[in-house]
Design a protein around this motif. Structure first.
Motif, mmCIF file in Angstrom:
data_model
loop_
_atom_site.group_PDB
_atom_site.id
_atom_site.type_symbol
_atom_site.label_atom_id
_atom_site.label_comp_id
_atom_site.label_asym_id
_atom_site.label_seq_id
_atom_site.Cartn_x
_atom_site.Cartn_y
_atom_site.Cartn_z
ATOM 1 N N ALA A 35 51.061 -55.667 21.776
ATOM 2 C CA ALA A 35 51.295 -54.249 22.097
ATOM 3 C C ALA A 35 51.682 -53.555 20.793
ATOM 4 C CB ALA A 35 52.403 -54.135 23.138
ATOM 5 N N SER A 36 50.717 -53.451 19.908
ATOM 6 C CA SER A 36 50.980 -53.018 18.538
ATOM 7 C C SER A 36 51.159 -51.512 18.408
ATOM 8 C CB SER A 36 49.798 -53.441 17.659
ATOM 9 O OG SER A 36 48.587 -52.957 18.227
ATOM 10 N N GLY A 37 50.602 -50.738 19.378
ATOM 11 C CA GLY A 37 50.404 -49.309 19.142
ATOM 12 C C GLY A 37 49.281 -49.160 18.122
ATOM 13 N N ALA A 38 48.850 -47.941 17.897
ATOM 14 C CA ALA A 38 47.823 -47.706 16.873
ATOM 15 C C ALA A 38 47.934 -46.276 16.383
ATOM 16 C CB ALA A 38 46.419 -47.954 17.435
ATOM 17 N N LEU A 39 47.593 -46.110 15.110
ATOM 18 C CA LEU A 39 47.569 -44.775 14.511
ATOM 19 C C LEU A 39 46.121 -44.292 14.490
ATOM 20 C CD1 LEU A 39 49.011 -42.500 12.859
ATOM 21 C CD2 LEU A 39 48.324 -43.775 10.820
ATOM 22 N N GLU A 40 45.871 -43.168 15.109
ATOM 23 C CA GLU A 40 44.517 -42.587 15.025
ATOM 24 C C GLU A 40 44.506 -41.551 13.909
ATOM 25 O OE1 GLU A 40 42.818 -41.023 18.645
ATOM 26 O OE2 GLU A 40 41.238 -39.966 17.529
ATOM 27 N N HIS A 41 43.647 -41.764 12.922
ATOM 28 C CA HIS A 41 43.470 -40.791 11.841
ATOM 29 C C HIS A 41 42.251 -39.953 12.218
ATOM 30 C CE1 HIS A 41 42.622 -39.990 7.302
ATOM 31 N NE2 HIS A 41 43.105 -38.943 7.920
ATOM 32 N N ARG A 42 42.478 -38.703 12.570
ATOM 33 C CA ARG A 42 41.384 -37.868 13.117
ATOM 34 C C ARG A 42 40.626 -37.195 11.980
ATOM 35 N NH1 ARG A 42 41.195 -37.419 18.581
ATOM 36 N NH2 ARG A 42 40.467 -35.260 18.611
ATOM 37 N N ILE A 43 39.836 -38.043 11.302
ATOM 38 C CA ILE A 43 39.166 -37.547 10.094
ATOM 39 C C ILE A 43 38.065 -36.544 10.407
ATOM 40 C CG2 ILE A 43 39.632 -39.505 8.568
ATOM 41 C CD1 ILE A 43 36.956 -40.664 9.372
ATOM 42 N N ARG A 44 37.538 -36.585 11.629
ATOM 43 C CA ARG A 44 36.435 -35.670 11.946
ATOM 44 C C ARG A 44 36.914 -34.365 12.568
ATOM 45 N NH1 ARG A 44 32.864 -39.953 15.014
ATOM 46 N NH2 ARG A 44 31.926 -41.068 13.281
ATOM 47 N N HIS A 45 38.223 -34.201 12.668
ATOM 48 C CA HIS A 45 38.748 -33.053 13.414
ATOM 49 C C HIS A 45 39.630 -32.184 12.533
ATOM 50 C CE1 HIS A 45 37.510 -34.989 17.224
ATOM 51 N NE2 HIS A 45 37.707 -36.074 16.510
ATOM 52 N N THR A 46 39.653 -30.899 12.835
ATOM 53 C CA THR A 46 40.548 -30.016 12.105
ATOM 54 C C THR A 46 41.661 -29.514 13.019
ATOM 55 O OG1 THR A 46 38.982 -28.256 12.614
ATOM 56 C CG2 THR A 46 38.869 -29.193 10.394
ATOM 57 N N ARG A 47 41.424 -29.623 14.346
ATOM 58 C CA ARG A 47 42.445 -29.148 15.288
ATOM 59 C C ARG A 47 43.007 -30.320 16.081
ATOM 60 N NH1 ARG A 47 40.905 -25.784 19.432
ATOM 61 N NH2 ARG A 47 38.774 -26.469 19.268
ATOM 62 N N PRO A 48 44.290 -30.277 16.445
ATOM 63 C CA PRO A 48 44.850 -31.361 17.253
ATOM 64 C C PRO A 48 44.198 -31.398 18.632
ATOM 65 C CG PRO A 48 46.567 -29.808 16.539
ATOM 66 C CD PRO A 48 45.248 -29.220 16.146
ATOM 67 N N PRO A 49 44.099 -32.568 19.252
ATOM 68 C CA PRO A 49 43.517 -32.674 20.591
ATOM 69 C C PRO A 49 44.543 -32.306 21.658
ATOM 70 C CG PRO A 49 44.275 -34.796 19.857
ATOM 71 C CD PRO A 49 44.586 -33.838 18.743
ATOM 72 N N ALA A 50 44.069 -32.195 22.910
ATOM 73 C CA ALA A 50 44.997 -32.064 24.038
ATOM 74 C C ALA A 50 45.753 -33.380 24.168
ATOM 75 C CB ALA A 50 44.206 -31.777 25.307
ATOM 76 N N LEU A 51 47.049 -33.301 24.358
ATOM 77 C CA LEU A 51 47.844 -34.521 24.521
ATOM 78 C C LEU A 51 48.428 -34.552 25.924
ATOM 79 C CD1 LEU A 51 49.633 -34.641 21.049
ATOM 80 C CD2 LEU A 51 47.857 -36.182 21.893
ATOM 81 N N PRO A 52 48.598 -35.766 26.482
ATOM 82 C CA PRO A 52 49.182 -35.846 27.826
ATOM 83 C C PRO A 52 50.638 -35.396 27.808
ATOM 84 C CG PRO A 52 48.821 -38.032 26.877
ATOM 85 C CD PRO A 52 48.236 -37.053 25.923
ATOM 86 N N GLU A 53 51.215 -35.202 29.009
ATOM 87 C CA GLU A 53 52.638 -34.850 29.128
ATOM 88 C C GLU A 53 53.463 -35.811 28.285
ATOM 89 O OE1 GLU A 53 54.369 -32.528 31.361
ATOM 90 O OE2 GLU A 53 52.351 -31.705 31.032
ATOM 91 N N PRO A 54 54.444 -35.301 27.519
ATOM 92 C CA PRO A 54 55.257 -36.216 26.696
ATOM 93 C C PRO A 54 55.983 -37.263 27.553
ATOM 94 C CG PRO A 54 55.660 -33.921 26.100
ATOM 95 C CD PRO A 54 54.803 -33.902 27.337
ATOM 96 N N SER A 55 55.942 -38.502 27.101
ATOM 97 C CA SER A 55 56.703 -39.600 27.708
ATOM 98 C C SER A 55 56.718 -40.716 26.684
ATOM 99 C CB SER A 55 56.050 -40.085 29.012
ATOM 100 O OG SER A 55 54.919 -40.875 28.705
#
Ligand SMILES: Cc1cc2nc3c(=O)[nH]c(=O)nc-3n(C[C@H](O)[C@H](O)[C@H](O)COP(=O)(O)OP(=O)(O)OC[C@H]3O[C@@H](n4cnc5c(N)ncnc54)[C@H](O)[C@@H]3O)c2cc1C
Length: 385
Positions: free
Chosen positions: A93-113
């Motif tokens: 259960a490492s988690g992962a960092l997504e580097h959004r190299i193809r995007h300039t705007r942040p994506p929609a994110l689910p409700e914080p938890s």
């Protein structure tokens, strides 16, 4: 009364997940595969990543991957609690960092938890050697998994039997013996011999599923190659997986030693498994775009070519063929009474197998679907008709 018998054709992630889900519903399940051992097809991938898909509108695929991730994480934890998987060795259960190299705007994110994807912290970006203004998302639910270990753990479910070296050539509908409910299906070999017979058959044979269902499923091959190598510079790489365009897994305890793994190439319509130097080059280009600092560390290994022997300092390859539907979503559902399919896992077998298997088992058992109706419909093979 003896437990009813189900046949599952294919012992990869899809078939093993289906077998385990059906066994837990009280079925005796026989799993057949052409190969002598389980996880011989695309599921022989040395290690893979599962992470949620994000989009600007939190669309269908984004919600499906979140549901899938949750289903697989639940299974990984259940199987680990039973001693059938070893956290840290078979998955993490490492988690992962997504580097959004193809995007300039942040994506929609689910409700914080605590489990929800969120903007990456400066410290997480720094650990990946990325600048503080890089567009990064941290996925706490992401994990790396060794698919073969998960397949074997699912097949070890009580009530599941695996039979290898058994290719099913065709499925033939047969009338029930007196007293039995519903029609049955015979699995036949290439000389028409009966390999097995059951009232429920699940076809989970990846690309082989098209022939077995007489062309009722439209499936496409997508060849892929991962590049991996043993570590001599673990500390110079991020301490967690990074994805974006492709991915880099950095601390995998493979049989050969501590390894990094990057990928993957995409050859749409291709099904050969030859190792290609140009795919290694494409994988290095992916790392350069995703993690320039890590690419500096790994480039010398790429430069010294492919090696199949021991030792660090050169790259290795694993190639496989994905099975995809025309819209890239899995296909789950009933093709005829007693004949079901669970396939087209595409690039996301780790994310989708457990969820699709739970959906199939619930439908077979006439129980409530384990996900909202629109998501269940998005996986249903009826959309191909
Ligand atoms: C390069 C590459 C990288 C990938 N990376 C990731 C990743 O990081 N994360 C992720 O989630 N997924 C990844 N995937 C995808 C993942 O590997 C697949 O989605 C998954 O393994 C598919 O599982 P499956 O059970 O559908 O197919 P398979 O594992 O291919 O199993 C199908 C089985 O059916 C058997 N079979 C076929 N025909 C017959 C027949 N007639 N009779 C009997 N048996 C039969 C085959 O022998 C085979 O064992 C990757 C794939 C590739 C190629």
């Amino acid at each position: 009364m003896p437990a009813p018998l189900a046949l599952v054709i294919g012992a990869g992630l899809a078939g093993a997940a289906a077998a385990s889900a059906l066994a837990r519903q009280g079925w005796q399940v026989q799993v057949l595969d052409t190969a002598p051992a389980p996880a011989a097809g695309a599921s022989s991938l040395p290690a893979g990543l599962m992470a949620p898909h994000l989009s600007a509108d939190d669309g269908l695929l984004s919600r499906l991957t979140r549901a899938g991730l949750q289903a697989t994480r639940t299974e990984l934890e259940r199987l680990s609690a039973q001693g059938r998987l070893r956290p840290g060795e078979d998955w993490l259960a490492s988690g992962a960092l997504e580097h959004r190299i193809r995007h300039t705007r942040p994506p929609a994110l689910p409700e914080p938890s605590a489990d929800a994807s969120r903007p990456a912290l400066a410290g997480e970006l720094a650990k990946a050697g990325l600048p503080a203004d890089a567009l990064g998302i941290w996925h706490p639910q992401a994990a790396w998994v060794r698919p073969g270990a998960l397949v074997r753990a699912w097949l070890a479910e009580q009530g599941v039997r695996f039979k290898g070296a058994t290719r099913v050539e065709r499925l033939v509908r047969v009338e029930p013996d007196s007293g039995e409910a519903g029609p049955g299906w015979q699995a036949q070999d290439d000389s028409g011999g009966v390999v097995a017979q059951a009232s429920l058959v699940v076809v989970a044979a990846a690309l082989g599923s098209a022939e077995l269902t007489q062309g009722k499923l439209r499936l496409q091959p997508v060849r892929g190659q991962v590049t991996w190598g043993l570590h001599d510079a673990a500390d110079a790489l991020p301490p967690f997986p990074v994805n974006g365009s492709g991915h880099l897994l950095t601390r995998l305890p493979l049989d050969e030693g501590l390894a990094w793994l990057s990928g993957s190439s995409y050859g749409h319509g291709e099904r050969d498994t030859e190792i290609r130097q140009e795919d290694h080059a494409a994988n290095l280009a992916r790392i350069r775009a995703l993690l320039p600092t890590a690419a500096e560390t790994l480039a010398p290994a790429f430069a010294s070519g492919t090696r199949t022997g021991e030792g660090a300092g050169s790259v290795r390859a694993w190639t496989g063929v994905r099975c995809a539907s025309t819209d890239r979503r899995p296909l789950v559902g009933m093709l005829a009474p007693g004949l079901w399919a669970l396939t087209a896992m595409g690039s996301r077998g780790l994310t989708f197998s457990a969820l699709c298997a739970a959906l199939l088992a619930a439908r077979v058992g006439g129980q409530a679907q384990p996900l909202p109706a629109d998501l269940a419909a998005a996986l249903d093979l009826a959309r191909q008709r």
